[in-house]
Design an enzyme around this catalytic site. Structure first.
Site, PDB file in Angstrom:
ATOM      1  N   GLN A   1       8.119  -9.855   8.116  1.00 30.89           N
ATOM      2  CA  GLN A   1       9.004  -9.461   7.188  1.00 30.89           C
ATOM      3  C   GLN A   1       9.743  -7.856   7.730  1.00 30.89           C
ATOM      4  O   GLN A   1      10.600  -7.081   7.418  1.00 30.89           O
ATOM      5  CB  GLN A   1       8.450  -8.369   5.948  1.00 30.89           C
TER       6      GLN A   1
ATOM      7  N   HIS B   1       2.794   4.679  -5.002  1.00 29.25           N
ATOM      8  CA  HIS B   1       2.875   5.623  -6.067  1.00 29.25           C
ATOM      9  C   HIS B   1       3.482   5.003  -7.157  1.00 29.25           C
ATOM     10  O   HIS B   1       2.969   3.916  -7.594  1.00 29.25           O
ATOM     11  CB  HIS B   1       4.859   6.333  -5.308  1.00 29.25           C
TER      12      HIS B   1
ATOM     13  N   HIS C   1       4.516   2.150  -8.316  1.00 32.77           N
ATOM     14  CA  HIS C   1       3.569   0.683  -8.181  1.00 32.77           C
ATOM     15  C   HIS C   1       2.800   0.591  -9.219  1.00 32.77           C
ATOM     16  O   HIS C   1       2.372  -0.325  -9.519  1.00 32.77           O
ATOM     17  CB  HIS C   1       2.148   0.980  -7.287  1.00 32.77           C
TER      18      HIS C   1
ATOM     19  N   GLY D   1       0.889  -1.351   0.016  1.00 29.74           N
ATOM     20  CA  GLY D   1      -0.268  -0.480   0.095  1.00 29.74           C
ATOM     21  C   GLY D   1       0.415   1.385  -0.372  1.00 29.74           C
ATOM     22  O   GLY D   1       2.268   1.417  -0.250  1.00 29.74           O
TER      23      GLY D   1
ATOM     24  N   LYS E   1      13.282  -2.605  -7.934  1.00 27.80           N
ATOM     25  CA  LYS E   1      14.158  -1.576  -7.120  1.00 27.80           C
ATOM     26  C   LYS E   1      14.145  -2.295  -6.070  1.00 27.80           C
ATOM     27  O   LYS E   1      15.451  -2.039  -5.109  1.00 27.80           O
ATOM     28  CB  LYS E   1      13.092  -0.084  -6.446  1.00 27.80           C
TER      29      LYS E   1
ATOM     30  N   MET F   1      11.860   6.186  -6.495  1.00 28.22           N
ATOM     31  CA  MET F   1      10.285   6.486  -6.085  1.00 28.22           C
ATOM     32  C   MET F   1       9.646   4.786  -4.785  1.00 28.22           C
ATOM     33  O   MET F   1      10.429   3.753  -4.890  1.00 28.22           O
ATOM     34  CB  MET F   1       8.976   6.123  -6.646  1.00 28.22           C
ATOM     35  N   SER F   2       9.535   5.018  -3.707  1.00 21.25           N
ATOM     36  CA  SER F   2       9.497   4.436  -2.868  1.00 21.25           C
ATOM     37  C   SER F   2       8.675   5.172  -1.649  1.00 21.25           C
ATOM     38  O   SER F   2       8.316   6.223  -1.502  1.00 21.25           O
ATOM     39  CB  SER F   2      11.085   4.644  -2.037  1.00 21.25           C
TER      40      SER F   2
ATOM     41  N   GLY G   1       8.755  -4.715  -8.443  1.00 20.37           N
ATOM     42  CA  GLY G   1       9.448  -3.694  -8.583  1.00 20.37           C
ATOM     43  C   GLY G   1      11.120  -4.140  -8.691  1.00 20.37           C
ATOM     44  O   GLY G   1      11.545  -4.475  -8.150  1.00 20.37           O
TER      45      GLY G   1
HETATM   46  O1  PAF Z   1       7.855  -5.009  -1.823  1.00 22.76           O
HETATM   47  C1  PAF Z   1       6.739  -5.163  -1.291  1.00 22.76           C
HETATM   48  O2  PAF Z   1       6.234  -3.838  -1.303  1.00 22.76           O
HETATM   49  C2  PAF Z   1       6.572  -6.018  -0.399  1.00 22.76           C
HETATM   50  O3  PAF Z   1       7.657  -6.985   0.251  1.00 22.76           O
HETATM   51  C3  PAF Z   1       5.560  -7.902  -1.129  1.00 22.76           C
HETATM   52  C4  PAF Z   1       6.334  -7.986  -1.913  1.00 22.76           C
HETATM   53  C5  PAF Z   1       4.166  -7.036  -0.946  1.00 22.76           C
HETATM   54  C6  PAF Z   1       5.496  -8.280   0.649  1.00 22.76           C
HETATM   55  O4  PAF Z   1       4.850  -8.184   1.628  1.00 22.76           O
END
Ligand code: PAF
Length: 312
Positions: free
Chosen positions: A66, A39, A42, A36, A181, A216-217, A179
């Site tokens: 994660q 940007h 995505h 979510g 990135k 972008m992040s 991505g």
């Molecule tokens: O790149 C991300 O936003 C996350 O690591 C992902 C791939 C959605 C897994 O939670």
């Protein structure tokens, strides 16, 4: 013209039913997994998905497994309403936003004796385990997850590979877009799909940058204006190193030093700067085949990652 509003699916059973119904109609399903706070990067993944699939699912899920307990899960930016608006601005739109509430069973582990440290050398635990974690099956991509970001975030890729496996099992996509990135993440997912025979084609999509070069992040939101300016040193130094390599500088130590120096001079704190083989992600000393320079650096509260491929 704004596209239609996507259907929001929050349960895994419903998600699987939807995908199976689509498949029965002969549709090719594209998945763009995200956490979510979308940007343009995505949105470019969704554009890629449209080239390969007839129906598009975007998953929005901030994955607790994660994040370590010392990381920023609770403050990770989120804005579902804003995300939906952005998705409606994409040509062709998005069919489903999968925003699950039930991806992990938090179980009763906590009541049964609380958080236990894991045998991962650093005794790190993830946010999921802290919450109780009635979950004990993990996907690990043993070698690829060790270096680069895996060094300072030892449980990160375990969490990524596991959640992406779960998404693949639930959404059953034909194609999934990631991505580049997050280069190491992309390579890990490709390897996992190959090793575990997931029936999905994984596509790596090029990095999308702001006009001044900043990748972008969602984490860029943590940067002050001043830090954002300084963070431009990342892409500048990567581009400079790439040019030097293309002009014949094959010594990776020299190239890495130039990147580290430029970022530190700008006020960043380098977590790592490595030159690695594009497939194995193993460090190389001399550039003889395609490599990628990967960097992670702190500017204020933001840990930014970026990379540049050198195809010799
Ligand atoms: O790149 C991300 O936003 C996350 O690591 C992902 C791939 C959605 C897994 O939670």
């Amino acid at each position: 013209m704004a596209a239609r509003e996507p259907e929001i699916i929050t349960s895994k059973e419903q998600m699987r039913r939807w995908s199976r119904a689509m498949r029965a109609q002969g549709k090719i399903i594209g998945l763009v997994p995200t956490m979510g706070y979308l940007h343009k990067g995505h949105l470019s993944l969704i554009n890629e998905a449209h080239k390969l699939a007839n129906v598009i699912v975007v998953s929005i899920y901030v994955n607790p497994s994660q994040f370590s307990t010392s990381e920023d899960m609770s403050t990770y930016p989120s804005d579902l309403k804003g995300d939906l608006q952005k998705l409606m601005s994409v040509d062709g739109g998005v069919d489903v936003v999968f925003n699950p509430y039930d991806l992990y069973d938090y179980g009763k582990a906590r009541n049964r004796g609380g958080i236990q440290k894991r045998d991962n050398n650093v005794g790190e635990i993830s946010c999921l385990e802290e919450r109780g974690g009635g979950h004990e099956s993990w996907v690990r991509v043993e070698n690829l997850e060790k270096g680069l970001c895996g060094k300072s975030r030892p449980l990160f890729f375990r969490g990524v590979a596991t959640i992406v496996s779960k998404l693949f099992n639930i959404v059953e996509p034909d194609v999934a877009i990631f991505g580049k990135k997050d280069y190491q993440q992309w390579r890990i997912i490709c390897r996992m799909v190959r090793d575990l025979d997931f029936a999905v084609q994984v596509i790596g999509s090029e990095i999308v940058r702001e006009d001044d070069g900043l990748a972008m992040s969602s984490r860029n939101v943590y940067l002050t204006l001043n830090e954002r300016q300084k963070a431009l040193s990342i892409y500048k130094s990567l581009s400079k190193a790439k040019h030097a390599a293309e002009d014949g500088q094959v010594n990776c130590k020299r190239l890495k030093e130039s990147v580290i120096l430029a970022i530190e001079e700008a006020g960043g704190k380098v977590d790592y700067a490595e030159i690695v083989d594009q497939e194995t992600l193993e460090a190389v000393e001399e550039i003889k085949s395609p490599v990628v320079i990967c960097v992670a650096a702190w500017f204020g509260k933001a840990r930014l990652i970026d990379n540049i491929e050198i195809n010799v």
